[in-house]
Write a protein that holds these residues in place. Structure first.
Motif, PDB file in Angstrom:
ATOM      1  N   THR B  44       0.883  -1.059   0.177  1.00 51.65           N
ATOM      2  CA  THR B  44      -0.254  -0.344  -0.222  1.00 51.65           C
ATOM      3  C   THR B  44       0.225   1.362  -0.033  1.00 51.65           C
ATOM      4  OG1 THR B  44      -1.875  -1.325   1.185  1.00 51.65           O
ATOM      5  CG2 THR B  44      -1.811   1.142   0.909  1.00 51.65           C
ATOM      6  N   GLN B  83      -7.776   1.098  -0.482  1.00 52.52           N
ATOM      7  CA  GLN B  83      -8.621  -0.435   0.260  1.00 52.52           C
ATOM      8  C   GLN B  83      -9.485  -0.428   1.010  1.00 52.52           C
ATOM      9  OE1 GLN B  83      -4.797  -1.932   2.155  1.00 52.52           O
ATOM     10  NE2 GLN B  83      -5.205  -3.938   2.550  1.00 52.52           N
ATOM     11  N   ASP B 159      -5.886  -1.132  -5.112  1.00 51.00           N
ATOM     12  CA  ASP B 159      -5.660  -1.615  -3.608  1.00 51.00           C
ATOM     13  C   ASP B 159      -6.521  -2.782  -3.847  1.00 51.00           C
ATOM     14  OD1 ASP B 159      -3.785  -1.824  -1.063  1.00 51.00           O
ATOM     15  OD2 ASP B 159      -4.108  -0.111  -0.718  1.00 51.00           O
TER      16      ASP B 159
HETATM   17 MG   LIG Z   1      -2.165  -2.441   2.356  1.00 46.51          MG
END
Ligand SMILES: [Mg+2]
Ligand SMILES: Nc1ncnc2c1ncn2[C@@H]1O[C@H](COP(=O)(O)OP(=O)(O)OP(=O)(O)O)[C@@H](O)[C@H]1O
Lengths: 293, 370
Positions: B44, B83, B159
């Motif tokens: 990330t 995410q 993500d």
């Molecule tokens: Mg991540």
């Protein structure tokens, strides 16, 4: 035979064993209700008075079944300062509210997003000082300060002082709110190409709206009920807000004019009640339930 | 248009966490590039640096030949799926998807049409007037994906966009994504910790660990020749067999068995070397009769994979898995031939693949570290 004896014994045991525990809580319960009733009545009396006295032809300080009349209201509206005072109250509340909400939102947002050392300490110190700023102890220096600015007897002066006193707590409430907005909301807007101002308008403000509403209503209620600051900073009676004007309701004999005061109090409390109902309905006073994730 | 290059990229967080530790990589224009790695390895963070949401501690990033290391996110012309989705709770699905277009000052009718189009391909038509709070996790994730796909960009950053979908929907969405990406030809960086997703989607992929790339290459290459024990244990829907062994007189001693040294590694090992034998169960063969190049043991577990069985054969501490078309029956005697062509050797000490003289691999490591 043995079977019945056993059931009898079983039935008897719980009864004897259970008596004390049943009576104990019951008494406690009754005691609690009586206590709650007394306390409730104590706090309900002024409210009852506020509901009956305005409609009573001859109000006293006791709660009584009124001999219904609207003459108190007629008398009140013939008073020259009633209209202007309500207007002043509205003006002061809304003005202060705008100041507080705008400034607190910007401050809280910045404080929530920018990492500076000692940020929380700063906030706590501010909060501590806020009670001093609009507190009685600071009245003389405040008066002098406003005098120096030439803002004595102006609504601007009153609004500035009130806003100064309310801002720290407002920032505190709103920062908590802004902290609970996930940074990825703004990050997505940034990636999409939105400017900081656009992000604030499209994302942060709408998401923080319950918090802003809380601070707005809280400010209005505070200003609406404030007596000391407008009393000290405003000279001419036509600029005084409701709380100050009410203080001057005397009969010719120098007695508190209960007919006027009761009717006026009734009118004076309506906006606050309405606002409470509105906020309660709209946001249910679940201030921190704004963002569910 | 949008080739992505990162060089010597370092990110150290104020708390000392090293999320990127000298990353060098070129992602070609139009490539579907997957980043794979365990939780907390820095996937990330790398994506956020590409997006401009995180400032690198060192190194440079270029997009389409332009150095963007210090450029704000909005100027980089990319779309990102977060995410945590980052859907706006006060907007309907339509408005959420159309928001980037609103920022781009596209007229209302047009952006709503675009939003419906993007939502349609992800089966969201029924939900257009709802708010994110009224959607399931998987639906929210699809809205987030639709929002990134609804506006034209040079670079997609995803993500873990499918992590919350159920198995069937995930396969569908993944096929859809692959087709869309091929059609649009937009360079895509796709973060996942699902190795099968990376293998299925990517043109090339990188396996990360602790802020470093452990291997970069085409999925097939990474699958067939993991360059280290770490990668080997991470890739593959059934875990690779990793068996400690010692090189001895031209063969490998695995427990009480002997297997031949794979041809490609023969010249790089010497007698007495401690190694780890890596062999995929899919390439291993389960025999019912003894063979001198197979590992002997007793069948301990049999699992049905669908078209075949995964059989675990145990001999003392040694445990080997192999796939077999038929259930051999628990408790029966069995022999596992690892399949020499696909067997890999890793050094027991540093876990690197034995396919080159040691000096070279040590130097590579120094370069990677520096
Ligand atoms: Mg991540
Ligand atoms: N804002 C931050 N401050 C400090 N440390 C951070 C921050 N963000 C990430 N880290 C650390 O950097 C490392 C990499 O985090 P990152 O979020 O990139 O992992 P990831 O590979 O995306 O993991 P996951 O698969 O769980 O999402 C972690 O050790 C994490 O603790």
């Amino acid at each position: 035979m043995t079977a019945t004896a056993r059931t009898g014994a079983r039935a008897a045991t719980p009864a004897t064993a259970a008596r004390p525990p049943v009576v104990g809580p019951l008494l406690a319960r009754v005691g609690f209700y009586v206590f709650a009733l007394v306390v409730g009545a104590f706090f309900a009396l002024p409210v009852l008075w506020l509901l009956t006295a305005p409609f009573d032809a001859d109000p006293t300080l006791s709660v009584a079944v009124p001999s219904l009349t609207l003459s108190n209201f007629a008398a009140m509206f013939s008073n020259p300062y009633v209209g202007s005072s309500l207007r002043n109250s509205i003006l002061l509340s809304l003005g202060t509210m705008l100041l507080v909400v705008t400034a607190a939102a910007l401050c809280a947002y910045a404080l929530s997003r920018v990492r500076i050392p000692g940020r929380d300490l700063l906030l706590y110190i501010l909060l501590l000082f806020s009670s001093v700023v609009s507190g009685t102890a600071a009245m003389v220096p405040l008066f002098q300060l406003i005098n120096q600015f030439g803002l004595i007897n102006t609504h601007t002066g009153v609004m500035l002082v009130l806003a100064g006193g309310l801002l720290p707590a407002g920032i505190f409430i709103l920062k908590d709110f802004m902290d609970s907005i996930p940074p990825s909301y703004e990050e997505f807007a940034r990636v999409a190409g939105a400017s900081p101002l656009q992000t604030l308008r499209d994302v942060v403000v709408p998401v923080a709206r319950p918090g802003l509403a809380v601070v707005a209503v809280w400010t209005i209620v505070n200003v609406w009920g404030d007596f000391l600051i407008p009393f000290i900073l405003l000279r001419s009676p036509d600029k005084a807000p409701a709380a100050v004007v009410m203080f001057n309701f005397y009969t010719e004999g120098g007695q508190a004019n209960l007919r006027l005061i009761s009717a006026y109090s009734f009118l004076y409390s309506i906006p606050v009640v309405v606002m409470y109902l509105f906020v309660n309905r709209r946001y249910g006073f679940r201030f921190y339930g704004g963002i569910k994730r | 248009m949008a080739e992505v290059t990162i060089s010597a990229l370092v990110k150290v967080f104020p708390n000392g966490a090293r999320a990127a530790d000298g990353l060098d990589l070129t992602i070609r224009d139009g490539e579907f590039f997957a980043l794979l790695g365990p939780s907390g390895c820095g996937k990330t963070t790398l994506l956020r640096m590409l997006a401009g949401l995180e400032t690198p501690t060192g190194g440079t990033i270029t997009l389409g030949g332009q150095d963007v290391t210090r450029l704000p996110p909005g100027k980089r012309d990319l779309a990102m799926v977060f995410q945590d989705y980052a859907l706006y709770p006060h907007m309907t699905v339509t408005d959420n998807i159309a928001y980037p277009l609103k920022v781009r000052k596209v007229a209302k009718d047009e952006r709503h049409a675009k939003a419906r189009e993007a939502a349609g391909s992800l089966q969201l038509e029924e939900l257009m007037e709802r708010r994110p709070g009224q959607l399931s996790g998987g639906q929210q994730q699809r809205v987030a994906l639709a929002r990134a796909l609804a506006y034209p960009t040079e670079l997609f950053l995803f993500d873990e966009p499918l992590s919350n979908l159920d198995a069937r929907l995930r396969l569908e969405a993944r096929t859809f994504l692959k087709r869309l990406q091929t059609d649009l030809g937009v360079t895509t960086v796709y973060v996942t910790h699902d190795q099968s997703e990376a293998l299925a989607l990517a043109d090339r992929m990188a396996v990360m660990d602790a802020g470093r790339f452990r291997q970069v290459g085409a999925p097939l290459e990474v699958y067939q020749r993991p360059s280290s024990r770490f990668v080997a244990s991470f890739i593959g829907s059934v875990p690779m067999n990793l068996l400690p062994a010692t090189v001895a007189d031209g063969g490998l001693r695995v427990g009480s068995n002997r297997v031949p040294v794979p041809a490609h590694a023969r010249e790089h090992v010497a007698a007495g070397d401690e190694v780890v034998v890596g062999a995929r169960p899919e390439y291993a063969e389960l025999l019912a009769e003894p063979a001198d190049d197979a590992l002997a043991g007793t069948v301990a577990v049999v699992e049905l994979l669908g078209t075949e069985y995964l059989v675990t054969v145990e001999d003392g501490d040694l445990s080997v898995q192999a796939t077999a078309p038929e259930d051999p029956g628990i408790g029966s005697r069995a022999w596992v031939r690892l399949g020499e062509r696909h067997t890999l050797l890793y050094r027991a000490d540093d876990g690197e693949l034995v396919d080159a003289p040691r000096a070279a691999s040590a130097r590579d490591q120094m370069v990677a570290a520096g």
